[in-house]
Design an enzyme around this catalytic site. Structure first.
Site, PDB file in Angstrom:
ATOM      1  N   GLY A  13      -2.556  24.855   2.718  1.00  0.00           N
ATOM      2  CA  GLY A  13      -4.106  24.892   1.870  1.00  0.00           C
ATOM      3  C   GLY A  13      -4.353  23.811   1.322  1.00  0.00           C
ATOM      4  O   GLY A  13      -4.743  23.601  -0.052  1.00  0.00           O
ATOM      5  N   ASN A  15      -7.494  22.449   2.489  1.00  0.00           N
ATOM      6  CA  ASN A  15      -8.978  22.986   2.763  1.00  0.00           C
ATOM      7  C   ASN A  15      -8.656  23.805   1.078  1.00  0.00           C
ATOM      8  O   ASN A  15      -9.181  23.388   0.568  1.00  0.00           O
ATOM      9  CB  ASN A  15      -9.314  23.567   3.320  1.00  0.00           C
ATOM     10  N   ARG A  64      -2.279  45.879  12.812  1.00  0.00           N
ATOM     11  CA  ARG A  64      -2.794  45.039  12.430  1.00  0.00           C
ATOM     12  C   ARG A  64      -3.980  45.697  11.372  1.00  0.00           C
ATOM     13  O   ARG A  64      -4.240  44.846  10.565  1.00  0.00           O
ATOM     14  CB  ARG A  64      -3.779  44.473  13.316  1.00  0.00           C
ATOM     15  N   MET A  89      -4.334  31.546   9.611  1.00  0.00           N
ATOM     16  CA  MET A  89      -4.436  31.990  11.101  1.00  0.00           C
ATOM     17  C   MET A  89      -3.840  32.839  11.956  1.00  0.00           C
ATOM     18  O   MET A  89      -3.239  33.657  13.200  1.00  0.00           O
ATOM     19  CB  MET A  89      -2.904  30.488  11.485  1.00  0.00           C
ATOM     20  N   ARG A  90      -4.008  34.355  11.024  1.00  0.00           N
ATOM     21  CA  ARG A  90      -4.145  35.410  11.687  1.00  0.00           C
ATOM     22  C   ARG A  90      -5.712  36.241  11.854  1.00  0.00           C
ATOM     23  O   ARG A  90      -6.876  36.391  11.132  1.00  0.00           O
ATOM     24  CB  ARG A  90      -3.496  36.411  10.774  1.00  0.00           C
ATOM     25  N   ILE A  91      -5.625  36.348  13.113  1.00  0.00           N
ATOM     26  CA  ILE A  91      -6.748  37.609  13.761  1.00  0.00           C
ATOM     27  C   ILE A  91      -7.436  38.239  12.877  1.00  0.00           C
ATOM     28  O   ILE A  91      -6.439  39.413  12.818  1.00  0.00           O
ATOM     29  CB  ILE A  91      -7.643  37.390  14.862  1.00  0.00           C
ATOM     30  N   ASN A 106     -15.678  30.400   7.678  1.00  0.00           N
ATOM     31  CA  ASN A 106     -14.433  30.501   8.258  1.00  0.00           C
ATOM     32  C   ASN A 106     -14.574  28.822   8.623  1.00  0.00           C
ATOM     33  O   ASN A 106     -15.723  28.176   8.915  1.00  0.00           O
ATOM     34  CB  ASN A 106     -13.913  31.008  10.031  1.00  0.00           C
ATOM     35  N   HIS A 108     -12.874  25.739  10.643  1.00  0.00           N
ATOM     36  CA  HIS A 108     -12.048  25.609  12.664  1.00  0.00           C
ATOM     37  C   HIS A 108     -11.705  24.049  12.954  1.00  0.00           C
ATOM     38  O   HIS A 108     -13.395  24.006  12.432  1.00  0.00           O
ATOM     39  CB  HIS A 108     -13.059  26.578  13.529  1.00  0.00           C
ATOM     40  N   SER A 135     -15.678  22.910  12.338  1.00  0.00           N
ATOM     41  CA  SER A 135     -17.256  24.161  11.717  1.00  0.00           C
ATOM     42  C   SER A 135     -16.376  24.644  10.955  1.00  0.00           C
ATOM     43  O   SER A 135     -15.397  24.834  10.982  1.00  0.00           O
ATOM     44  CB  SER A 135     -16.873  24.308  13.333  1.00  0.00           C
ATOM     45  N   GLU A 142     -15.792  38.606  16.913  1.00  0.00           N
ATOM     46  CA  GLU A 142     -15.774  37.837  18.296  1.00  0.00           C
ATOM     47  C   GLU A 142     -14.974  36.658  17.865  1.00  0.00           C
ATOM     48  O   GLU A 142     -15.101  35.484  16.526  1.00  0.00           O
ATOM     49  CB  GLU A 142     -16.599  37.205  19.040  1.00  0.00           C
ATOM     50  N   LEU A 143     -13.849  36.409  18.377  1.00  0.00           N
ATOM     51  CA  LEU A 143     -12.854  35.056  17.898  1.00  0.00           C
ATOM     52  C   LEU A 143     -13.604  33.911  17.636  1.00  0.00           C
ATOM     53  O   LEU A 143     -14.259  33.543  18.802  1.00  0.00           O
ATOM     54  CB  LEU A 143     -11.862  34.955  18.565  1.00  0.00           C
ATOM     55  N   ASP A 144     -13.624  33.219  16.081  1.00  0.00           N
ATOM     56  CA  ASP A 144     -14.652  31.538  16.336  1.00  0.00           C
ATOM     57  C   ASP A 144     -15.879  31.155  16.820  1.00  0.00           C
ATOM     58  O   ASP A 144     -16.265  30.658  18.161  1.00  0.00           O
ATOM     59  CB  ASP A 144     -13.902  30.473  17.252  1.00  0.00           C
TER      60      ASP A 144
HETATM   61  C1  GRF Z   1      -6.973  23.126   9.505  1.00  0.00           C
HETATM   62  O1  GRF Z   1      -7.153  22.215  10.375  1.00  0.00           O
HETATM   63  C2  GRF Z   1      -7.974  24.378   9.329  1.00  0.00           C
HETATM   64  O2  GRF Z   1      -9.342  24.205  10.175  1.00  0.00           O
HETATM   65  C3  GRF Z   1      -7.247  25.526  10.595  1.00  0.00           C
HETATM   66  O3  GRF Z   1      -5.772  24.895   9.828  1.00  0.00           O
HETATM   67  C4  GRF Z   1      -5.531  24.212   9.273  1.00  0.00           C
HETATM   68  C5  GRF Z   1      -5.337  24.479   8.102  1.00  0.00           C
HETATM   69  O4  GRF Z   1      -4.725  23.290   6.820  1.00  0.00           O
HETATM   70  N1  GRF Z   1      -7.561  26.568  10.601  1.00  0.00           N
HETATM   71  P1  GRF Z   1      -4.741  23.597   5.731  1.00  0.00           P
HETATM   72  O5  GRF Z   1      -3.988  24.782   5.670  1.00  0.00           O
HETATM   73  O6  GRF Z   1      -6.750  24.098   5.455  1.00  0.00           O
HETATM   74  O7  GRF Z   1      -4.101  22.601   4.881  1.00  0.00           O
END
Ligand code: GRF
Length: 226
Positions: A13, A15, A64, A89-91, A106, A108, A135, A142-144
């Site tokens: 976490g 971010n 899911r 990290m889950r689709i 998102n 990425h 990004s 569709e993923l990413d």
């Molecule tokens: C980041 O690199 C994000 O882009 C990726 O997973 C990482 C998560 O980092 N999808 P955090 O949990 O925000 O520290």
């Protein structure tokens, strides 16, 4: 009025913390109204007050769709203006994406459309890339693959491994995400179909974050801070 932001996160976490810090400093006119995780032990959850946390172990659900439905109801209950996947990290299934489409972002760790999916840093190194980055994009089923709002670029240095490169990318993810959320929170950003609009005009090329943490429109000199 402060924009209401819901954050989805699966791990540490950092971010999310960047968002919280930017709100505290007054840089981001927003409020985190909930943090949601598919991992009840995620460190991200501990970064907000207990009343703002929601988590469920996705593995305990029969499908899911069943997990996504509970997640979507919990997210909707906090009435977010924006839903941000920050290390989630889950689709997300189509039903979730379509329910929040247009306000679902998102972050990425690659320069999309290069390296969607996992292990982006190792793949960029293995391919001999000179540049890598992050990004922020609108989420579509569709993923990413959704429209990219903004990117931040870092060099790939001789001797880099996935760990050193991911640390360099993470350092730009935080200001990148905050900068995009500033646009979102101030009502300047919208998704119309597959087109992004900034200030009511189509954005054909992703914005770029400069070394001072300012977003620029890259097409056509002189580049104008946004
Ligand atoms: C980041 O690199 C994000 O882009 C990726 O997973 C990482 C998560 O980092 N999808 P955090 O949990 O925000 O520290």
């Amino acid at each position: 009025m402060a924009a209401r932001i819901a954050v989805l996160a699966s791990g540490r976490g950092s971010n999310l913390q960047a968002i919280i810090d930017a709100i505290s400093s007054g840089e981001l006119p927003a409020e985190v109204v909930g943090v949601f995780s598919d991992k009840p032990a995620a460190t991200a959850l501990a970064r907000v007050a207990p009343g703002l946390r929601w988590s469920a172990d996705a593995r305990a659900y029969p499908s899911r769709e069943a997990f996504d439905a509970d997640l979507a109801d919990a997210v909707a209950a906090c009435q977010p203006d924006w839903v941000v996947c920050a290390g989630y990290m889950r689709i997300l299934g189509d039903a979730f994406v379509n329910r929040f489409r247009g306000r679902l972002l998102n972050i990425h760790p690659s320069l999309l459309p290069h390296y969607p999916g996992l292990r982006t840093h190792a793949r960029a190194i293995a391919d001999g890339r000179r540049e890598h980055g992050a990004s922020v994009h609108f989420v579509i089923p569709e993923l990413d693959a959704g429209s990219v709002v903004a990117q931040a670029v870092v060099p790939v240095l001789a001797g880099d491994d996935a760990e050193t490169l991911s640390a360099r990318v993470l350092a730009v993810e935080h200001p990148l995400l905050v900068a995009v959320l500033r646009l979102a929170a101030s009502g300047r950003l919208a998704e119309h179909g597959t087109t992004i609009q900034l200030d009511g005009h189509p954005l054909f090329t992703a914005l770029r974050l400069d070394s001072a943490g300012v977003l620029h429109a890259p097409d056509g000199p002189p580049s104008v801070p946004v």
